[in-house]
Write an enzyme that holds these catalytic residues in place. Structure first.
Site, PDB file in Angstrom:
ATOM      1  CE  LYS A  73      -3.846  -2.062   2.404  1.00 20.26           C
ATOM      2  NZ  LYS A  73      -4.364  -2.461   3.697  1.00 20.26           N
ATOM      3  CD  GLN A 109      -3.507  -5.184   6.553  1.00 22.87           C
ATOM      4  OE1 GLN A 109      -3.473  -4.194   5.830  1.00 22.87           O
ATOM      5  NE2 GLN A 109      -4.046  -6.328   6.155  1.00 22.87           N
ATOM      6  CG  ASP A 116      -9.746  -1.200   4.521  1.00 21.24           C
ATOM      7  OD1 ASP A 116      -9.499  -1.398   3.315  1.00 21.24           O
ATOM      8  OD2 ASP A 116      -9.033  -1.630   5.446  1.00 21.24           O
TER       9      ASP A 116
END
Ligand code: NAP
Length: 291
Positions: A52, A96, A119
């Site tokens: 990322k 994450q 997200d």
């Protein structure tokens, strides 16, 4: 059979995003900033976060990483989330997953400001998706929808079978492909571990999406001739013959299924790069929403 090349499409979309960033900079605007929160030292999570960061660099975003040791308490992590929610410099951030067992992933997701939830996992964003209200789509389904759109795959009236009902892939895909939009208007069947006679159902699929987390589960005898197959699974299979010591496989037995279908996403190079692109597209949106 035609390969659905996620690497190629992701590069194309990254170029588009980089151009947008160029325009923002030329207009003296603020450069989009994506932050990532990483707890512990799970190798797959580290790889994903590093990739990322690389992608942010490619498109000209600022990226920052907030690393915490695996023993951080839930209360401390919630404090870190609160800091990121209130930091004006940061347009969007991700936490994450998976998190260590003593921390409730759901509690952490719900603590993220929905306006920074790039997200797309917060209940507000999932609710917006359900109602067709603009918001952040979960990154992997957003990326898959881009693949379908950019390969001009006809979805209207098609039978779509989705294997797996996770909150991050299967369930949102079922919503997006059954909406009255283009792409969309599929007749969707969402399968899970309690589904019976699975092959009878998958054989009806014009579009088959596999997101069950079982390596090479989908075999050629489960796929209708000419179907479109989207493989979301990613598995590291030990292989001493490779430099890394493993080989990546999907949820679909590529060698045999690819001979039978009309389109297929490979692993690697299919859905994986598109997930990151989904995240970048959401971050660009988050930064524009703030202006
Ligand atoms: P997950 O949370 O692991 O859930 C798996 C789903 O598959 C569950 O709904 C489960 O049913 C269902 N399932 C398990 N065995 C089944 C069977 N025999 N028949 C039918 N359904 C079955 O799923 P996920 O997080 O969506 O991940 C799926 C895969 O995609 C994993 O390999 C993951 O690493 C990969 N992934 C890749 C990306 C990417 O960027 N490419 C992104 C996200 C995930 P129940 O609900 O009944 O348990």
């Amino acid at each position: 059979m035609e390969l659905i090349d996620g690497k190629k499409i992701s590069d194309l979309i990254k170029d588009e995003i980089a151009k947008e960033v160029g325009k923002i900079i030329a207009a003296n605007g603020k450069v989009p900033h994506l932050a990532a929160v990483l707890v512990g030292d799970d190798p797959a999570s580290q790889t994903y976060v590093a990739s990322k960061e690389r992608s942010c660099k490619e498109v000209g975003f600022i990226s920052s990483l907030y690393k915490y040791h695996a023993g951080i308490s839930e209360a401390e992590l919630l404090k870190a989330i609160d800091f990121l929610n209130n930091d004006d410099e940061i347009d969007g951030f991700i936490v994450q997953l998976p998190l260590p067992k003593h921390i409730s992933g759901q509690k952490i997701i719900e603590a993220i400001d929905p306006k920074k939830d790039v997200d797309g996992f917060h209940p507000v964003n999932l609710g917006n998706m359900l109602l067709g209200i603009p918001g952040f789509l979960p990154a992997t389904p957003y990326g898959i929808m881009q693949l379908i759109e950019r390969y001009n795959i006809e979805t209207e009236g098609k039978n779509c079978v989705i294997l797996g009902r996770s909150n991050i892939v299967g369930t949102p895909m079922s919503v997006l492909l059954s909406r009255n939009t283009n792409p969309g208007n599929c007749t969707v069947t969402l399968c899970h571990s309690k589904t019976q006679n699975l092959s009878d159902i998958t054989l009806q699929a014009d579009i088959l999406i596999a997101a069950i987390g079982k390596p090479e589960f989908v075999t050629a005898d489960m796929v209708k001739k000419g179907a479109i197959v989207i493989d979301v699974g990613i598995h590291r299979i030990p292989d001493a013959g490779t430099k890394s010591g493993f080989r990546l496989k999907g949820d679909v037995k590529f060698d045999e299924v690819s001979k039978k279908c009309s389109f297929i996403t490979p692993v690697p190079g299919g859905v994986g790069p598109m997930t990151i692109v989904g995240l970048l597209m959401n971050t660009l949106k988050a930064s524009k929403n703030k202006v």
